[in-house]
Enzyme design. Structure first.
Site, short mmCIF file in Angstrom:
data_model
loop_
_atom_site.label_atom_id
_atom_site.label_comp_id
_atom_site.label_asym_id
_atom_site.label_seq_id
_atom_site.Cartn_x
_atom_site.Cartn_y
_atom_site.Cartn_z
N ASN A 113 0.85 -1.19 0.00
CA ASN A 113 0.00 0.00 0.00
C ASN A 113 0.89 1.24 0.00
O ASN A 113 2.03 1.19 0.48
CB ASN A 113 -0.88 0.00 1.26
CG ASN A 113 -1.82 1.19 1.30
OD1 ASN A 113 -2.43 1.56 0.28
ND2 ASN A 113 -1.95 1.82 2.46
N HIS A 115 0.73 5.13 1.46
CA HIS A 115 -0.03 5.94 2.41
C HIS A 115 0.62 7.33 2.48
O HIS A 115 1.85 7.44 2.59
CB HIS A 115 -0.01 5.28 3.80
CG HIS A 115 -0.81 6.05 4.80
ND1 HIS A 115 -2.19 6.05 4.81
CD2 HIS A 115 -0.43 6.88 5.80
CE1 HIS A 115 -2.62 6.84 5.77
NE2 HIS A 115 -1.57 7.36 6.39
N SER A 142 4.65 6.84 2.47
CA SER A 142 5.28 5.56 2.80
C SER A 142 4.69 4.47 1.93
O SER A 142 3.47 4.42 1.74
CB SER A 142 5.01 5.18 4.26
OG SER A 142 5.34 6.23 5.15
N ASP A 151 -2.78 0.62 8.11
CA ASP A 151 -1.60 1.46 7.89
C ASP A 151 -0.46 1.14 8.87
O ASP A 151 0.23 2.05 9.35
CB ASP A 151 -1.96 2.96 8.00
CG ASP A 151 -3.03 3.36 6.99
OD1 ASP A 151 -3.06 2.76 5.90
OD2 ASP A 151 -3.81 4.28 7.29
C1 GAR Z 1 -2.76 8.90 -2.77
O1 GAR Z 1 -2.34 10.13 -2.22
C2 GAR Z 1 -2.53 7.77 -1.79
O2 GAR Z 1 -1.37 7.92 -1.04
C3 GAR Z 1 -3.75 7.87 -0.92
O3 GAR Z 1 -4.81 8.17 -1.81
C4 GAR Z 1 -4.29 8.88 -2.92
C5 GAR Z 1 -4.72 8.16 -4.17
O4 GAR Z 1 -4.41 8.90 -5.32
N1 GAR Z 1 -3.98 6.66 -0.21
C6 GAR Z 1 -4.50 6.61 1.01
O5 GAR Z 1 -4.85 7.58 1.64
C7 GAR Z 1 -4.60 5.20 1.58
N2 GAR Z 1 -4.84 5.25 2.98
P1 GAR Z 1 -4.40 8.21 -6.74
O6 GAR Z 1 -5.75 7.49 -6.91
O7 GAR Z 1 -4.26 9.34 -7.69
O8 GAR Z 1 -3.24 7.25 -6.78
#
Ligand code: GAR
Length: 197
Positions: A113, A115, A142, A151
Site C-alpha cells: 500500500n 499511504h 510511505s 496502515d
Molecule cells: C494517494 O495520495 C494515496 O497515497 C492515498 O490516496 C491517494 C490516491 O491517489 N492513499 C491513502 O490515503 C490510503 N490510505 P491516486 O488514486 O491518484 O493514486
C-alpha cells in the site's frame, strides 16, 4: 541451463483517480520497473483511473463493493478475481476499502500500500491537514506491506517533503503526490530485484 525468470506480475487495485497506478504503468512501459501489469481492478465503476488503464491496453475489472452484503463476500470476490491473474504482488494504489484479516493473510508478504504520511505518523484519513495542524516541518509518503492493522505494516520505502509555512492541505498534498509517483515504482522495483537476486 536455467530458464530466465519472467517479470514479476502485478495486479493493481484502485478506487479513484489512479495517478499512482499510472506512475507504475508508465515506469513499467519505460522499463524503469521490471514488471508486467496483469490487471487493474476497481471497487468503483466510476474510478477515473480505469479509462487510463484501458487505453494503455491493460485488463480492467470492476468489483463494486455496493453489490455485496458483507465485507467478507466482497473480499472473497476480489480475491477470486485477483488470483485469476496469478500475481506476485498486489498493489493498493488509492484503494479506499478496509480489507478483512483473511484477505490480508491470503496475500501476506505480497500486498503493498502507499499511504500519504511518514508512517507510523498519521495513520488513517486527512493526513495532510493533520500534519499541518500538528506543526510538522516534514511530511511525506510511505510504501508498506499491508498487515491486518490499518496502515501498520513494515515500511519498504519513504519519501520526505518539507512542510512550508504557507502550506494548506492541498499544496502539501500536491507536493507529497509528486513524490508518491516516484516512490511507488522505486519501492516495487526494490522488492522485484530482491526476488530475482
Ligand atoms: C494517494 O495520495 C494515496 O497515497 C492515498 O490516496 C491517494 C490516491 O491517489 N492513499 C491513502 O490515503 C490510503 N490510505 P491516486 O488514486 O491518484 O493514486
Amino acid at each position: 541451463m536455467t530458464e530466465p525468470r519472467s517479470k514479476a506480475r502485478l495486479v493493481i487495485l484502485i478506487s479513484g483517480r489512479g495517478s499512482n497506478m499510472r506512475s507504475i504503468v508508465e515506469a513499467a512501459s519505460k522499463n524503469e520497473l521490471a514488471v508486467d501489469i496483469a490487471a487493474v481492478i476497481s471497487n468503483r465503476p466510476d474510478a477515473a483511473g480505469l479509462e487510463f488503464a484501458q487505453q494503455a491496453g491493460i485488463n480492467t475489472e470492476v468489483i463494486d463493493h455496493k453489490q455485496f452484503d458483507s465485507r467478507e463476500r466482497f473480499d472473497s470476490a476480489m480475491a477470486e478475481a485477483i488470483d485469476a491473474y496469478q500475481p506476485d504482488f498486489v498493489i493498493l494504489a488509492g484503494f479506499m476499502r478496509i480489507l478483512t484479516a483473511d484477505f490480508v493473510e491470503h496475500y501476506s508478504g505480497r500486498l503493498l500500500n502507499i499511504h500519504p504520511s511518514l508512517l507510523p505518523k498519521f495513520k488513517g484519513l486527512h493526513t495532510h491537514e493533520r500534519a499541518i495542524e500538528a506543526g510538522e516541518t516534514e511530511h511525506g509518503a510511505s510504501v508498506h506491506f499491508v498487515t491486518a492493522e490499518l496502515d501498520d505494516g513494515p515500511v519498504i520505502l519513504q519519501a520526505r517533503v518539507p512542510v512550508l509555512p504557507d502550506d494548506d492541505a492541498d499544496t502539501l498534498a500536491a507536493r507529497v503526490l509528486e513524490q508518491e509517483h516516484l516512490l511507488y515504482p522505486a519501492a516495487i522495483q526494490k522488492l522485484v530485484s530482491q526476488q530475482t537476486e
